[in-house]
Write an enzyme that holds these catalytic residues in place. Structure first.
Site, PDB file in Angstrom:
ATOM      1  N   ASN A   1       0.875  -1.167   0.000  1.00 39.21           N
ATOM      2  CA  ASN A   1       0.000   0.000   0.000  1.00 39.21           C
ATOM      3  C   ASN A   1       0.912   1.216   0.000  1.00 39.21           C
ATOM      4  OD1 ASN A   1      -1.795   2.031   0.471  1.00 39.21           O
ATOM      5  ND2 ASN A   1      -2.751   1.093   2.267  1.00 39.21           N
TER       6      ASN A   1
ATOM      7  N   HIS B   1     -13.416   2.399   0.357  1.00 41.49           N
ATOM      8  CA  HIS B   1     -13.355   1.349   1.391  1.00 41.49           C
ATOM      9  C   HIS B   1     -13.939   0.031   0.891  1.00 41.49           C
ATOM     10  CE1 HIS B   1     -13.575   4.567   4.827  1.00 41.49           C
ATOM     11  NE2 HIS B   1     -12.320   4.236   4.586  1.00 41.49           N
TER      12      HIS B   1
ATOM     13  N   ARG C   1      -2.614  -2.050  -3.460  1.00 46.61           N
ATOM     14  CA  ARG C   1      -3.844  -1.300  -3.223  1.00 46.61           C
ATOM     15  C   ARG C   1      -3.833  -0.088  -4.157  1.00 46.61           C
ATOM     16  NH1 ARG C   1      -5.214   3.114   1.157  1.00 46.61           N
ATOM     17  NH2 ARG C   1      -7.444   3.228   0.798  1.00 46.61           N
TER      18      ARG C   1
ATOM     19  N   GLU D   1      -7.983  -5.474   5.478  1.00 50.02           N
ATOM     20  CA  GLU D   1      -7.920  -5.085   4.068  1.00 50.02           C
ATOM     21  C   GLU D   1      -6.729  -5.725   3.368  1.00 50.02           C
ATOM     22  OE1 GLU D   1      -8.742  -1.058   5.662  1.00 50.02           O
ATOM     23  OE2 GLU D   1      -9.505  -0.665   3.642  1.00 50.02           O
TER      24      GLU D   1
ATOM     25  N   ARG E   1     -12.837  14.749   8.331  1.00 44.25           N
ATOM     26  CA  ARG E   1     -13.645  15.109   7.154  1.00 44.25           C
ATOM     27  C   ARG E   1     -15.089  15.366   7.554  1.00 44.25           C
ATOM     28  NH1 ARG E   1     -12.020   9.996   3.708  1.00 44.25           N
ATOM     29  NH2 ARG E   1     -10.128   9.753   4.918  1.00 44.25           N
TER      30      ARG E   1
END
Ligand code: ADP
Length: 410
Positions: free
Chosen positions: A7, A182, A93, A386, A243
């Site tokens: 990643n 996601h 990823r 993940e 956010r």
């Protein structure tokens, strides 16, 4: 069969090496602050008993090329991979696959060009993901490399869910639509939920809530994502650490017209200084709880807002699905915050949703049911992984017959 997951961020590379014969994590690590003097390479070697050591390689990493070299040297020195041939594949990823990638794909020059074409949609992420891909191919050209996209799982959204009610040609000209993110996590926990419930995923309706620093909700109908709270960008939807989530789209123009804030300042504030941080000054949920317990009203308000917005999405997705088999909480907050789970599910017994307070307070498995025994809707807390999901998808992609490597099958 060993599989490496990479990643690659703008100044970091996160990696995990799996032996997928037993789904065992062998090595995990993180290189941070690439290009700075304080760059660090920390890693963990995991043994068969599931124990691990924390290590710091204590070297400075100037760029991504050096970072990847450091990872491959470490894996070879520690005999995690003695020869490149031991690696079945590498899963990368990739944040944005646009409308083009509905599933993982073996990386070739055309795929690289298409990921590059997606940069305007993910200007912070896709260039960094590409850097990692290109450097890895240069260093290990003989190992198959697979791109696994955060957006791919949501490519099953129907048009009425992915279109915004804006001028129709914006979709064609500017690729404006809901993409969702996601996806790897929502897909992984959905599969885990199906396994836990002993049901087939394609016969299950789920609402999955990924609540980490970023947060998103997904409505899953018969195993397919049919709506999700993040949109064109990961800014839309639930309230997050920094956010804002859903706001009136006129808000930025109002502020800009006031003449006090520029477009860039507003964008930065909505991404980095809003959410929990904006409301109470802390973006880490544990700190927000501590402040709230100490009587700070701003922190108490932040918690109420955070839970309230999740509950609104729960209600909306329940209505969209008509029937819900399970609600899944995951991500650092979803997995650990019993208070929040209770708030989100409070007063929903008319919908068949009720939590057992004791079960909710004592989660000791990677997958646990916390609903009251007599309720029709299972409420599950599932630890997301993940990296493992990327590894599994990469292996599946490489193992498929070549003709099914189509990027976007009908
Ligand atoms: P990322 O999105 O970066 O992967 P994580 O999924 O690790 O983030 O989630 C990070 C969030 O989880 C932080 O807000 C952190 O405070 C929260 N968290 C971790 N442990 C707990 C806990 N015991 N209770 C509440 N929140 C927690």
């Amino acid at each position: 069969m060993k599989t490496l997951v990479l990643n690659s961020g703008s100044s970091s590379i996160k990696y995990s090496l799996f032996d997928l014969n037993g789904h065992n994590l062998l090595v995990s690590g993180l290189i941070e602050k690439i290009g700075e003097e304080s760059s660090r390479h920390r890693f963990r070697l995991h043994n068969d008993a599931g124990n691990s050591d924390n290590n710091d390689a204590g070297i400075t990493i100037a760029d991504h090329r050096q970072g990847l070299q450091a990872i491959f040297t470490l894996l070879s020195e520690r005999q995690a991979i003695a020869r490149a041939e031991e690696l079945f594949c590498i899963g990368h990823r990739v944040v944005h696959g646009g409308e083009h990638f509905r599933q993982p794909v073996i990386i070739d020059a055309e795929v690289i060009a298409q990921i590059r074409e997606m940069i305007p949609l993910a200007p912070l992420h896709n260039p960094a993901n590409l850097l990692g891909i290109e450097q890895t191919i240069e260093q290990l050209p003989q190992v198959p490399q697979v791109a696994v996209f955060d957006t791919a799982f949501h490519q099953t959204l129907p048009p009425h869910a992915f279109h915004y009610a804006v001028p129709a040609d914006w979709h064609k000209h500017y690729r404006v639509r809901r993409y969702g993110f996601h996806g790897t996590s929502h897909h992984y926990v959905a599969k885990q939920a199906a396994a836990y419930l002993g049901r087939e995923l394609n016969k299950l309706n789920l609402i999955t809530l990924h609540l980490g620093n970023g947060a998103s909700a997904t409505a899953i109908e018969q195993g397919r994502s049919i709506d999700t709270s993040m949109g064109l960008t990961p800014l839309e939807g639930l309230m997050m650490g920094t956010r804002c989530g859903d706001i009136d789209p006129a808000l930025p123009f109002y502020l800009q017209r006031s003449g006090q804030l520029s477009a860039v300042e507003i964008e930065t504030a909505l991404n980095k200084h809003s959410g929990l941080k904006g409301v109470c000054g802390e973006n880490d949920m544990r700190s927000v709880h501590r402040k709230a317990e100490n009587g700070e009203q701003a922190a108490q308000l932040a918690l109420q807002m955070y839970a309230y917005r999740i509950k609104k999405y729960l209600g909306a997705y329940y209505a969209v699905l008509g029937h819900v088999d399970a609600i899944v909480f995951t991500g650092g907050i979803g997995e650990n915050d019993a208070w929040l789970r209770e708030q989100c599910c409070a007063n929903l017994s008319a919908l068949g949703i009720d939590i057992d307070t004791d079960k909710n307070a004592h989660i000791d498995n990677d997958c646990a049911a916390i609903n009251a025994g007599d309720q029709p809707v299972a409420v599950l807390v599932i630890k997301t992984d993940e990296e493992l999901e990327i590894a599994l998808q990469a292996v599946e992609c490489v193992s498929q017959p070549t003709e099914s490597h189509d990027h976007n099958p009908a």
